[in-house]
Design a protein around this motif. Sequence first.
Motif, PDB file in Angstrom:
ATOM      1  N   ILE A   5      -1.866  -9.112   5.128  1.00 13.95           N
ATOM      2  CA  ILE A   5      -1.059  -8.044   5.707  1.00 13.95           C
ATOM      3  C   ILE A   5      -1.993  -6.922   6.142  1.00 13.95           C
ATOM      4  CG2 ILE A   5       0.984  -8.596   4.335  1.00 13.95           C
ATOM      5  CD1 ILE A   5       0.352  -6.081   2.661  1.00 13.95           C
ATOM      6  N   LYS A   6      -1.524  -6.131   7.090  1.00 12.92           N
ATOM      7  CA  LYS A   6      -2.284  -4.981   7.583  1.00 12.92           C
ATOM      8  C   LYS A   6      -1.711  -3.741   6.914  1.00 12.92           C
ATOM      9  CE  LYS A   6      -3.446  -2.853  12.071  1.00 12.92           C
ATOM     10  NZ  LYS A   6      -4.258  -1.889  11.476  1.00 12.92           N
ATOM     11  N   VAL A   7      -2.585  -2.960   6.269  1.00  9.19           N
ATOM     12  CA  VAL A   7      -2.197  -1.678   5.677  1.00  9.19           C
ATOM     13  C   VAL A   7      -3.147  -0.641   6.263  1.00  9.19           C
ATOM     14  CG1 VAL A   7      -1.904  -0.349   3.562  1.00  9.19           C
ATOM     15  CG2 VAL A   7      -1.424  -2.813   3.547  1.00  9.19           C
ATOM     16  N   GLY A   8      -2.654   0.134   7.230  1.00 11.19           N
ATOM     17  CA  GLY A   8      -3.520   1.087   7.925  1.00 11.19           C
ATOM     18  C   GLY A   8      -4.648   0.348   8.615  1.00 11.19           C
ATOM     19  N   PHE A   9      -5.878   0.754   8.354  1.00 12.09           N
ATOM     20  CA  PHE A   9      -7.034   0.117   8.981  1.00 12.09           C
ATOM     21  C   PHE A   9      -7.452  -1.169   8.296  1.00 12.09           C
ATOM     22  CE2 PHE A   9      -8.908   2.912   5.760  1.00 12.09           C
ATOM     23  CZ  PHE A   9      -9.743   2.015   5.089  1.00 12.09           C
ATOM     24  N   ALA A  10      -6.894  -1.474   7.144  1.00  9.05           N
ATOM     25  CA  ALA A  10      -7.376  -2.593   6.327  1.00  9.05           C
ATOM     26  C   ALA A  10      -6.499  -3.832   6.458  1.00  9.05           C
ATOM     27  CB  ALA A  10      -7.444  -2.174   4.866  1.00  9.05           C
ATOM     28  N   ASP A  11      -7.156  -4.980   6.534  1.00  9.86           N
ATOM     29  CA  ASP A  11      -6.474  -6.264   6.422  1.00  9.86           C
ATOM     30  C   ASP A  11      -6.601  -6.676   4.963  1.00  9.86           C
ATOM     31  OD1 ASP A  11      -5.832  -6.469   9.136  1.00  9.86           O
ATOM     32  OD2 ASP A  11      -7.810  -7.271   9.598  1.00  9.86           O
ATOM     33  N   ILE A  12      -5.473  -6.798   4.298  1.00  7.46           N
ATOM     34  CA  ILE A  12      -5.435  -7.087   2.872  1.00  7.46           C
ATOM     35  C   ILE A  12      -4.940  -8.516   2.670  1.00  7.46           C
ATOM     36  CG2 ILE A  12      -4.489  -6.407   0.632  1.00  7.46           C
ATOM     37  CD1 ILE A  12      -6.131  -4.175   1.927  1.00  7.46           C
ATOM     38  N   GLU A  13      -5.754  -9.326   1.990  1.00 11.24           N
ATOM     39  CA  GLU A  13      -5.346 -10.699   1.684  1.00 11.24           C
ATOM     40  C   GLU A  13      -4.483 -10.686   0.427  1.00 11.24           C
ATOM     41  OE1 GLU A  13      -7.114 -15.184   1.019  1.00 11.24           O
ATOM     42  OE2 GLU A  13      -8.508 -13.500   1.132  1.00 11.24           O
ATOM     43  N   VAL A  14      -3.324 -11.313   0.514  1.00 10.50           N
ATOM     44  CA  VAL A  14      -2.418 -11.444  -0.624  1.00 10.50           C
ATOM     45  C   VAL A  14      -2.594 -12.841  -1.188  1.00 10.50           C
ATOM     46  CG1 VAL A  14      -0.012 -11.359  -1.385  1.00 10.50           C
ATOM     47  CG2 VAL A  14      -0.804  -9.811   0.432  1.00 10.50           C
ATOM     48  N   GLY A  23       0.357  -8.038 -11.205  1.00 12.04           N
ATOM     49  CA  GLY A  23      -0.409  -8.023  -9.965  1.00 12.04           C
ATOM     50  C   GLY A  23      -1.525  -7.006 -10.048  1.00 12.04           C
ATOM     51  N   GLU A  24      -2.372  -7.015  -8.990  1.00 13.68           N
ATOM     52  CA  GLU A  24      -3.471  -6.058  -8.951  1.00 13.68           C
ATOM     53  C   GLU A  24      -3.972  -5.917  -7.523  1.00 13.68           C
ATOM     54  OE1 GLU A  24      -6.809  -7.239 -11.490  1.00 13.68           O
ATOM     55  OE2 GLU A  24      -7.774  -8.178  -9.795  1.00 13.68           O
ATOM     56  N   PHE A  25      -4.370  -4.688  -7.178  1.00 10.25           N
ATOM     57  CA  PHE A  25      -5.026  -4.429  -5.901  1.00 10.25           C
ATOM     58  C   PHE A  25      -6.502  -4.208  -6.172  1.00 10.25           C
ATOM     59  CE2 PHE A  25      -6.751  -1.106  -3.053  1.00 10.25           C
ATOM     60  CZ  PHE A  25      -6.840  -1.890  -1.913  1.00 10.25           C
ATOM     61  N   ASN A  26      -7.370  -4.855  -5.394  1.00  6.66           N
ATOM     62  CA  ASN A  26      -8.815  -4.688  -5.531  1.00  6.66           C
ATOM     63  C   ASN A  26      -9.338  -4.144  -4.211  1.00  6.66           C
ATOM     64  OD1 ASN A  26     -11.684  -5.296  -5.334  1.00  6.66           O
ATOM     65  ND2 ASN A  26     -11.408  -6.457  -7.230  1.00  6.66           N
ATOM     66  N   SER A  27      -9.770  -2.882  -4.221  1.00  9.18           N
ATOM     67  CA  SER A  27     -10.221  -2.243  -2.984  1.00  9.18           C
ATOM     68  C   SER A  27     -11.540  -2.818  -2.487  1.00  9.18           C
ATOM     69  CB  SER A  27     -10.351  -0.735  -3.180  1.00  9.18           C
ATOM     70  OG  SER A  27     -11.291  -0.443  -4.204  1.00  9.18           O
ATOM     71  N   LEU A  28     -12.408  -3.254  -3.377  1.00 11.08           N
ATOM     72  CA  LEU A  28     -13.700  -3.814  -2.958  1.00 11.08           C
ATOM     73  C   LEU A  28     -13.531  -5.158  -2.254  1.00 11.08           C
ATOM     74  CD1 LEU A  28     -15.902  -2.935  -6.065  1.00 11.08           C
ATOM     75  CD2 LEU A  28     -15.826  -1.774  -3.850  1.00 11.08           C
ATOM     76  N   GLU A  29     -12.571  -5.949  -2.713  1.00 16.17           N
ATOM     77  CA  GLU A  29     -12.324  -7.261  -2.116  1.00 16.17           C
ATOM     78  C   GLU A  29     -11.234  -7.230  -1.045  1.00 16.17           C
ATOM     79  OE1 GLU A  29     -11.330  -9.969  -5.268  1.00 16.17           O
ATOM     80  OE2 GLU A  29     -13.245  -9.694  -6.289  1.00 16.17           O
ATOM     81  N   ALA A  30     -10.560  -6.091  -0.913  1.00 14.09           N
ATOM     82  CA  ALA A  30      -9.408  -5.953  -0.005  1.00 14.09           C
ATOM     83  C   ALA A  30      -8.395  -7.065  -0.271  1.00 14.09           C
ATOM     84  CB  ALA A  30      -9.843  -5.940   1.454  1.00 14.09           C
TER      85      ALA A  30
END
Length: 104
Positions: A5-14, A23-30
């Motif tokens: 998914i796209k969140v702002g400028f970042a493409d985040i892999e779910v 669950g968890e969000f990892n900013s280093l790994e996006a």
Amino acid sequence: SNFTIKVGFADIEVKHVKMKDFGEFNSLEATIKINENLSGWTYMQTFRHEILHAAAFVFGISDMDLCEERWVDFSSAVFTMVERDNLGIFDRLNKDGSLFGGES
């Protein structure tokens, strides 16, 4: 059934993985990792929760002690943005909260 998914400028892999937490969000790994055993509304709540963590990172919000109104405004803007940038992402959820027509 992983996706991005796209969140702002970042493409985040779910990713759906074996894990003890919800669950968890990892900013280093996006990445957003979601417990593969979640389903229904628990899955949906966890997914939204982790998207908000990703958005807080993208927009540089580190002080999570925001007043309620500011947080509500931020949250609604985030979900409008995510839904607009990822057309149909929440349409993939059934009315009971299950993902992709019953897959977990």
